[in-house]
Design a protein around this motif. Structure first.
Motif, short mmCIF file in Angstrom:
data_model
loop_
_atom_site.label_atom_id
_atom_site.label_comp_id
_atom_site.label_asym_id
_atom_site.label_seq_id
_atom_site.Cartn_x
_atom_site.Cartn_y
_atom_site.Cartn_z
N ILE A 62 0.84 -1.19 0.00
CA ILE A 62 0.00 0.00 0.00
C ILE A 62 0.88 1.25 0.00
O ILE A 62 1.69 1.44 0.91
N LEU A 63 0.70 2.09 -1.02
CA LEU A 63 1.40 3.37 -1.06
C LEU A 63 0.68 4.30 -0.09
O LEU A 63 -0.52 4.53 -0.22
N THR A 64 1.40 4.82 0.90
CA THR A 64 0.76 5.68 1.90
C THR A 64 1.07 7.16 1.67
O THR A 64 0.41 8.02 2.23
N GLY A 65 2.06 7.46 0.85
CA GLY A 65 2.38 8.86 0.55
C GLY A 65 3.53 8.97 -0.42
O GLY A 65 4.28 8.02 -0.64
N ASP A 66 3.67 10.16 -1.00
CA ASP A 66 4.75 10.35 -1.98
C ASP A 66 5.97 11.03 -1.36
O ASP A 66 6.99 11.21 -2.03
N GLY A 67 5.90 11.40 -0.10
CA GLY A 67 7.04 11.99 0.59
C GLY A 67 7.55 13.27 -0.05
O GLY A 67 8.71 13.63 0.09
N GLY A 68 6.68 13.98 -0.80
CA GLY A 68 7.09 15.22 -1.45
C GLY A 68 7.89 14.99 -2.73
O GLY A 68 8.37 15.94 -3.34
N LYS A 69 8.02 13.75 -3.15
CA LYS A 69 8.77 13.42 -4.36
C LYS A 69 7.84 12.71 -5.34
O LYS A 69 8.11 11.59 -5.77
N LYS A 70 6.74 13.38 -5.66
CA LYS A 70 5.69 12.76 -6.45
C LYS A 70 6.18 12.24 -7.79
O LYS A 70 5.83 11.13 -8.19
N ALA A 95 -3.24 8.32 -2.77
CA ALA A 95 -2.72 7.51 -1.65
C ALA A 95 -3.50 7.82 -0.38
O ALA A 95 -3.91 8.95 -0.18
N PRO A 96 -3.76 6.84 0.46
CA PRO A 96 -3.24 5.48 0.43
C PRO A 96 -4.01 4.60 -0.57
O PRO A 96 -5.24 4.57 -0.56
N LYS A 97 -3.25 3.93 -1.42
CA LYS A 97 -3.80 3.03 -2.44
C LYS A 97 -2.87 1.83 -2.58
O LYS A 97 -1.66 1.95 -2.44
#
Length: 125
Positions: A62-70, A95-97
């Motif tokens: 599960i992707l929970t975030g892009d951490g600012g590096k989309k 996200a989350p997806k």
């Protein structure tokens, strides 16, 4: 027949992970289906239902975030999933997806490492 009984007794002592390794080894050695080997090894584990439930073999990444590096995360999601740019972008932005579902532990860890290296955050379920 005594040898077969002894073999069945030994197979009943296998953990889920050992049974999976056995299935893979049989498939590679003799070209037999891993599903058939697991079907044989699975019921032999009989009394270990609680242990089997605790030892998860398939994971959802599960992707929970892009951490600012989309952008980097979108590129990595595309490489992992084979999605087009629009679909990968929508997945990352939503996200989350789930990125992938029902994958083995090694593959899940590999995907997690790649996404985290790109700057994203991932959860394994």
């Amino acid at each position: 027949m005594a040898d077969i009984a002894k073999l069945v007794e030994e197979l009943s002592k296998l953990t889920v992970m050992e049974a999976a390794e056995l299935a893979k080894a049989l498939e590679e050695e003799w070209g037999v289906s891993a599903a058939a080997a697991v079907a044989v090894a699975g019921p032999a584990a009989g009394g270990g239902d609680a242990a089997a439930a605790e030892e998860q073999t398939e994971f959802d990444v599960i992707l929970t975030g892009d951490g600012g590096k989309k952008i980097q995360v979108i590129k990595e999601v595309r490489a992992i999933t084979g999605l087009g740019l629009g679909e990968a972008k929508a997945l990352v932005e939503g996200a989350p997806k789930p990125i992938k579902e029902g994958v083995p532990k090694a593959e899940a860890d590999d995907i997690k490492g790649k996404i985290e290296a790109a700057g994203g955050t991932v959860e394994l379920k």
